[in-house]
Write a protein that holds these residues in place. Sequence first.
Motif, PDB file in Angstrom:
ATOM      1  N   MET A   1     -25.585 -39.956 -31.622  1.00 41.28           N
ATOM      2  CA  MET A   1     -25.196 -38.624 -31.170  1.00 41.28           C
ATOM      3  C   MET A   1     -24.419 -38.734 -29.859  1.00 41.28           C
ATOM      4  SD  MET A   1     -26.392 -36.127 -33.091  1.00 41.28           S
ATOM      5  CE  MET A   1     -27.826 -35.402 -33.913  1.00 41.28           C
ATOM      6  N   ARG A   3     -23.064 -38.081 -26.085  1.00 39.71           N
ATOM      7  CA  ARG A   3     -23.665 -37.559 -24.858  1.00 39.71           C
ATOM      8  C   ARG A   3     -22.664 -36.583 -24.230  1.00 39.71           C
ATOM      9  NH1 ARG A   3     -25.881 -40.943 -19.617  1.00 39.71           N
ATOM     10  NH2 ARG A   3     -27.011 -39.187 -18.643  1.00 39.71           N
ATOM     11  N   ASP A 227     -19.515 -41.088 -33.389  1.00 38.05           N
ATOM     12  CA  ASP A 227     -20.692 -41.956 -33.618  1.00 38.05           C
ATOM     13  C   ASP A 227     -20.324 -43.093 -34.561  1.00 38.05           C
ATOM     14  OD1 ASP A 227     -23.240 -39.309 -33.620  1.00 38.05           O
ATOM     15  OD2 ASP A 227     -22.332 -40.464 -31.982  1.00 38.05           O
ATOM     16  N   ASP A 232     -19.458 -44.866 -27.090  1.00 38.70           N
ATOM     17  CA  ASP A 232     -20.698 -44.705 -26.306  1.00 38.70           C
ATOM     18  C   ASP A 232     -20.430 -44.062 -24.952  1.00 38.70           C
ATOM     19  OD1 ASP A 232     -21.018 -48.170 -25.068  1.00 38.70           O
ATOM     20  OD2 ASP A 232     -19.374 -46.711 -24.991  1.00 38.70           O
ATOM     21  N   TYR A 255     -27.844 -31.187 -30.723  1.00 36.75           N
ATOM     22  CA  TYR A 255     -27.637 -32.398 -29.918  1.00 36.75           C
ATOM     23  C   TYR A 255     -28.570 -32.475 -28.709  1.00 36.75           C
ATOM     24  CZ  TYR A 255     -23.306 -32.041 -32.586  1.00 36.75           C
ATOM     25  OH  TYR A 255     -22.397 -31.905 -33.594  1.00 36.75           O
ATOM     26  N   ARG A 256     -29.178 -31.363 -28.337  1.00 38.51           N
ATOM     27  CA  ARG A 256     -29.912 -31.260 -27.067  1.00 38.51           C
ATOM     28  C   ARG A 256     -30.975 -32.370 -26.930  1.00 38.51           C
ATOM     29  NH1 ARG A 256     -30.345 -26.499 -24.415  1.00 38.51           N
ATOM     30  NH2 ARG A 256     -29.978 -25.339 -26.337  1.00 38.51           N
ATOM     31  N   ALA A 257     -31.743 -32.564 -27.981  1.00 39.27           N
ATOM     32  CA  ALA A 257     -32.879 -33.514 -27.883  1.00 39.27           C
ATOM     33  C   ALA A 257     -32.409 -34.954 -27.711  1.00 39.27           C
ATOM     34  CB  ALA A 257     -33.756 -33.395 -29.123  1.00 39.27           C
ATOM     35  N   SER A 258     -31.147 -35.211 -28.083  1.00 33.71           N
ATOM     36  CA  SER A 258     -30.685 -36.614 -28.016  1.00 33.71           C
ATOM     37  C   SER A 258     -29.994 -36.937 -26.690  1.00 33.71           C
ATOM     38  CB  SER A 258     -29.687 -36.867 -29.160  1.00 33.71           C
ATOM     39  OG  SER A 258     -28.506 -36.084 -28.956  1.00 33.71           O
ATOM     40  N   GLN A 259     -29.931 -35.947 -25.788  1.00 29.19           N
ATOM     41  CA  GLN A 259     -29.238 -36.196 -24.508  1.00 29.19           C
ATOM     42  C   GLN A 259     -30.151 -37.008 -23.584  1.00 29.19           C
ATOM     43  OE1 GLN A 259     -25.826 -35.010 -24.366  1.00 29.19           O
ATOM     44  NE2 GLN A 259     -26.543 -34.954 -26.493  1.00 29.19           N
ATOM     45  N   ILE A 260     -29.631 -38.065 -23.024  1.00 26.03           N
ATOM     46  CA  ILE A 260     -30.460 -38.997 -22.236  1.00 26.03           C
ATOM     47  C   ILE A 260     -30.394 -38.606 -20.759  1.00 26.03           C
ATOM     48  CG2 ILE A 260     -30.833 -41.443 -21.648  1.00 26.03           C
ATOM     49  CD1 ILE A 260     -28.650 -41.854 -24.062  1.00 26.03           C
TER      50      ILE A 260
END
Length: 268
Positions: A1, A3, A227, A232, A255-260
């Motif tokens: 996903m 960023r 992706d 990256d 996408y929110r949950a995959s943001q680091i």
Amino acid sequence: MPRFAANLTLMFTERPFLERFEAAAEAGFTAVEFLFPYEHPPGAIAERLRTFGLTQALFNLPPGDWAAGERGLAALPDRFEELRAGVETGLRYAKATGVARLHLMAGVAPADDSQAQAAYRRAVAWTAERLAREALDLVLEPINARNMPGYFLNDFDVAARLIRDLGLPNLKLQFDLYHCQILHGDVTMRLRALMPMVGHVQTASVPGRHEPGTGEMNDARLFAELDSLGYDGFVGCEYNPAGGTREGLGWFEAYRASQIRQPPSEAP
Ligand SMILES: O=C(O)[C@H](O)C(=O)CO
Ligand SMILES: [Mg+2]
């Protein structure tokens, strides 16, 4: 996903600029970009990045007199000394924010003018080599004439040819999906062809320059393509919210949950 980086020049404008960092973090972003930080002290920017656990993805080097219509200095032969001073200013903000790449704007000049072409090549080479000394990348972005009439760099092929020709490892392409669609179309194939030189990506709907998913492109499909291509880096959300910023973030749910997020640190 991918960023995503909230563009604080265009998003969360319901709040003053220095309060937009918190708003972006509250909305789930873990990175930000903006056009220019120069109205604020570097430390003020750095403190908000640290406090809210945000990564600085990009900003632009000083563009000349923006209010007077200037859009960069690199293609203007008589402005090289001003450009060099601007790079040193940009580096002070880069050091404070930890950003890893800066965008050099070309300016308003005829793309077929040989003196502008020579000035631009010299400015790009000098700036890339100066940034390399600080372990920073330099990105170049073709911009369409509807948004920026007369802008010198208005063709992805011209940008790619210069990047290849100079062959500097830290000189890369800023691939704004919005501009590519307007300038050329064929966005997926151009992403595939140019991915080896891409240093930053930006998104906005076409033609409205609003939230992803509201225009003629299948923006979610392009994010999946990034992706697939192993990109990256960051995707800058360089769009004008059609209504309220928060109300327009439905596209971001997937996408929110995959943001680091880097851990917030105490302000100095
Ligand atoms: O306009 C754009 O797409 C660029 O990314 C920029 O920041 C200069 O306005
Ligand atoms: Mg852009």
